[in-house]
Scaffold this motif. Structure first.
Motif, PDB file in Angstrom:
ATOM      1  N   MET A  33       0.782  -1.723  -0.090  1.00  0.00           N
ATOM      2  CA  MET A  33       0.029  -0.230  -0.003  1.00  0.00           C
ATOM      3  C   MET A  33       0.900   1.177   0.407  1.00  0.00           C
ATOM      4  O   MET A  33       0.619   2.087  -1.023  1.00  0.00           O
ATOM      5  N   ASP A  34       2.270   0.913   0.800  1.00  0.00           N
ATOM      6  CA  ASP A  34       2.817   2.429   0.897  1.00  0.00           C
ATOM      7  C   ASP A  34       3.271   2.501  -0.226  1.00  0.00           C
ATOM      8  O   ASP A  34       3.657   3.752  -0.481  1.00  0.00           O
ATOM      9  N   LYS A  35       4.349   1.429  -1.010  1.00  0.00           N
ATOM     10  CA  LYS A  35       4.862   2.138  -2.322  1.00  0.00           C
ATOM     11  C   LYS A  35       3.110   2.593  -3.419  1.00  0.00           C
ATOM     12  O   LYS A  35       3.747   3.213  -4.401  1.00  0.00           O
ATOM     13  N   GLY A  36       1.951   2.064  -3.112  1.00  0.00           N
ATOM     14  CA  GLY A  36       1.270   2.464  -4.141  1.00  0.00           C
ATOM     15  C   GLY A  36       0.583   4.147  -4.282  1.00  0.00           C
ATOM     16  O   GLY A  36       0.518   4.926  -4.614  1.00  0.00           O
ATOM     17  N   ILE A  37       0.779   4.161  -3.190  1.00  0.00           N
ATOM     18  CA  ILE A  37       0.698   5.908  -2.612  1.00  0.00           C
ATOM     19  C   ILE A  37       2.004   6.777  -2.781  1.00  0.00           C
ATOM     20  O   ILE A  37       1.874   7.850  -3.582  1.00  0.00           O
ATOM     21  N   GLU A  38       3.147   5.950  -2.685  1.00  0.00           N
ATOM     22  CA  GLU A  38       4.240   6.913  -3.599  1.00  0.00           C
ATOM     23  C   GLU A  38       4.494   7.165  -4.740  1.00  0.00           C
ATOM     24  O   GLU A  38       4.462   8.074  -5.731  1.00  0.00           O
ATOM     25  N   VAL A  39       3.405   6.215  -5.442  1.00  0.00           N
ATOM     26  CA  VAL A  39       3.311   5.800  -7.400  1.00  0.00           C
ATOM     27  C   VAL A  39       2.200   6.803  -7.360  1.00  0.00           C
ATOM     28  O   VAL A  39       1.943   7.567  -8.821  1.00  0.00           O
ATOM     29  N   GLY A  40       1.775   7.495  -6.289  1.00  0.00           N
ATOM     30  CA  GLY A  40       0.370   8.135  -6.819  1.00  0.00           C
ATOM     31  C   GLY A  40      -1.243   7.393  -6.758  1.00  0.00           C
ATOM     32  O   GLY A  40      -2.319   7.736  -7.159  1.00  0.00           O
ATOM     33  N   ASP A  41      -1.128   5.815  -6.498  1.00  0.00           N
ATOM     34  CA  ASP A  41      -2.567   5.482  -6.259  1.00  0.00           C
ATOM     35  C   ASP A  41      -2.834   5.757  -4.941  1.00  0.00           C
ATOM     36  O   ASP A  41      -2.631   6.057  -4.013  1.00  0.00           O
ATOM     37  N   GLU A  42      -4.301   6.406  -5.341  1.00  0.00           N
ATOM     38  CA  GLU A  42      -4.722   6.171  -4.324  1.00  0.00           C
ATOM     39  C   GLU A  42      -6.048   4.840  -3.209  1.00  0.00           C
ATOM     40  O   GLU A  42      -6.264   4.142  -4.049  1.00  0.00           O
ATOM     41  N   PRO A  43      -5.648   4.812  -2.139  1.00  0.00           N
ATOM     42  CA  PRO A  43      -6.684   3.700  -1.122  1.00  0.00           C
ATOM     43  C   PRO A  43      -7.903   4.038  -1.462  1.00  0.00           C
ATOM     44  O   PRO A  43      -8.655   4.839  -1.988  1.00  0.00           O
ATOM     45  N   ARG A  44      -9.102   2.694  -1.673  1.00  0.00           N
ATOM     46  CA  ARG A  44     -10.001   2.907  -1.620  1.00  0.00           C
ATOM     47  C   ARG A  44     -11.251   3.434  -1.068  1.00  0.00           C
ATOM     48  O   ARG A  44     -12.425   3.661  -0.806  1.00  0.00           O
ATOM     49  N   PHE A  45     -10.296   3.682   0.825  1.00  0.00           N
ATOM     50  CA  PHE A  45     -10.921   3.695   1.840  1.00  0.00           C
ATOM     51  C   PHE A  45      -9.904   4.681   2.909  1.00  0.00           C
ATOM     52  O   PHE A  45      -8.840   4.008   2.953  1.00  0.00           O
ATOM     53  N   ASN A  46     -10.182   6.082   2.675  1.00  0.00           N
ATOM     54  CA  ASN A  46      -8.537   6.133   3.403  1.00  0.00           C
ATOM     55  C   ASN A  46      -9.086   6.717   5.002  1.00  0.00           C
ATOM     56  O   ASN A  46      -9.384   6.955   5.377  1.00  0.00           O
ATOM     57  N   LEU A  47      -8.181   5.743   5.855  1.00  0.00           N
ATOM     58  CA  LEU A  47      -8.205   5.192   7.133  1.00  0.00           C
ATOM     59  C   LEU A  47      -7.368   6.188   8.049  1.00  0.00           C
ATOM     60  O   LEU A  47      -7.265   6.211   9.272  1.00  0.00           O
ATOM     61  N   LYS A  48      -7.003   7.275   7.550  1.00  0.00           N
ATOM     62  CA  LYS A  48      -6.429   8.481   8.543  1.00  0.00           C
ATOM     63  C   LYS A  48      -6.955   8.793   9.289  1.00  0.00           C
ATOM     64  O   LYS A  48      -8.815   9.545   9.190  1.00  0.00           O
ATOM     65  N   TYR A  77     -16.460  -4.110   7.226  1.00  0.00           N
ATOM     66  CA  TYR A  77     -16.565  -4.483   5.726  1.00  0.00           C
ATOM     67  C   TYR A  77     -15.434  -4.044   4.899  1.00  0.00           C
ATOM     68  O   TYR A  77     -14.963  -4.757   3.862  1.00  0.00           O
ATOM     69  N   TYR A  78     -15.341  -3.401   4.961  1.00  0.00           N
ATOM     70  CA  TYR A  78     -14.284  -2.089   3.997  1.00  0.00           C
ATOM     71  C   TYR A  78     -12.890  -3.347   4.626  1.00  0.00           C
ATOM     72  O   TYR A  78     -12.203  -3.141   3.888  1.00  0.00           O
ATOM     73  N   TRP A  79     -12.274  -3.421   5.399  1.00  0.00           N
ATOM     74  CA  TRP A  79     -11.071  -3.607   5.687  1.00  0.00           C
ATOM     75  C   TRP A  79     -11.585  -5.156   5.339  1.00  0.00           C
ATOM     76  O   TRP A  79      -9.937  -5.431   5.124  1.00  0.00           O
ATOM     77  N   ARG A 122      -6.092  -6.932   2.674  1.00  0.00           N
ATOM     78  CA  ARG A 122      -5.869  -8.189   3.059  1.00  0.00           C
ATOM     79  C   ARG A 122      -4.355  -8.835   2.655  1.00  0.00           C
ATOM     80  O   ARG A 122      -4.118  -9.027   3.448  1.00  0.00           O
ATOM     81  N   ARG A 123      -4.274  -8.795   2.036  1.00  0.00           N
ATOM     82  CA  ARG A 123      -2.565  -8.489   1.443  1.00  0.00           C
ATOM     83  C   ARG A 123      -1.260  -8.261   2.214  1.00  0.00           C
ATOM     84  O   ARG A 123      -1.240  -9.289   3.358  1.00  0.00           O
ATOM     85  N   ALA A 124      -1.978  -6.968   3.668  1.00  0.00           N
ATOM     86  CA  ALA A 124      -0.933  -6.166   4.050  1.00  0.00           C
ATOM     87  C   ALA A 124      -1.172  -7.437   5.698  1.00  0.00           C
ATOM     88  O   ALA A 124      -0.343  -7.900   6.321  1.00  0.00           O
ATOM     89  N   LEU A 125      -2.327  -7.772   5.836  1.00  0.00           N
ATOM     90  CA  LEU A 125      -2.626  -8.384   6.774  1.00  0.00           C
ATOM     91  C   LEU A 125      -1.862  -9.869   6.238  1.00  0.00           C
ATOM     92  O   LEU A 125      -2.020 -10.678   7.358  1.00  0.00           O
ATOM     93  N   HIS A 126      -1.807 -10.733   5.506  1.00  0.00           N
ATOM     94  CA  HIS A 126      -1.253 -11.276   5.649  1.00  0.00           C
ATOM     95  C   HIS A 126      -2.246 -12.833   5.015  1.00  0.00           C
ATOM     96  O   HIS A 126      -2.650 -13.565   5.489  1.00  0.00           O
TER      97      HIS A 126
END
Length: 102
Positions: free
Chosen positions: A1-16, A85-87, A94-98
């Protein structure tokens, strides 16, 4: 996810704002803030927020009447359901939590 943000991908759900280093500092203070917070970030609808605010007179800890208690239960259920549901449906999470499908 962090690599995706670095290249400009937007997460589906903003967890901030949803995750904290120490999520509970004072139970009454935190619980009192949950209803306005959930409404402010769009996790509960306006109708539920207004009904809860009116039923509880803006005091969400230790409900003083049956309608307030019911509203608080609905807020808690809605909040928990939406986050889970979102998580669980977010492939990045899902990938980050294996998490693997069986």
């Amino acid at each position: 996810m962090d690599k995706g943000i670095e290249v400009g991908d937007e997460p589906r759900f903003n967890l901030k704002g949803y995750l904290l280093g120490n999520p509970v500092t004072d139970r009454d203070f935190d619980d009192q803030a949950k209803v306005p917070y959930c409404h402010g970030v769009g996790l509960i609808p306006d109708e539920l927020y207004e009904l809860t605010k009116r039923s509880c007179n803006g005091k969400y800890v230790n409900p003083s009447n049956e309608q307030c208690a019911t509203c608080i239960d609905l807020v808690n259920e809605t909040y928990g359901y939406l986050l889970s549901y979102y998580w669980q449906e977010d492939e990045t999470v899902r990938r980050a939590l294996h998490v693997h499908e069986v």
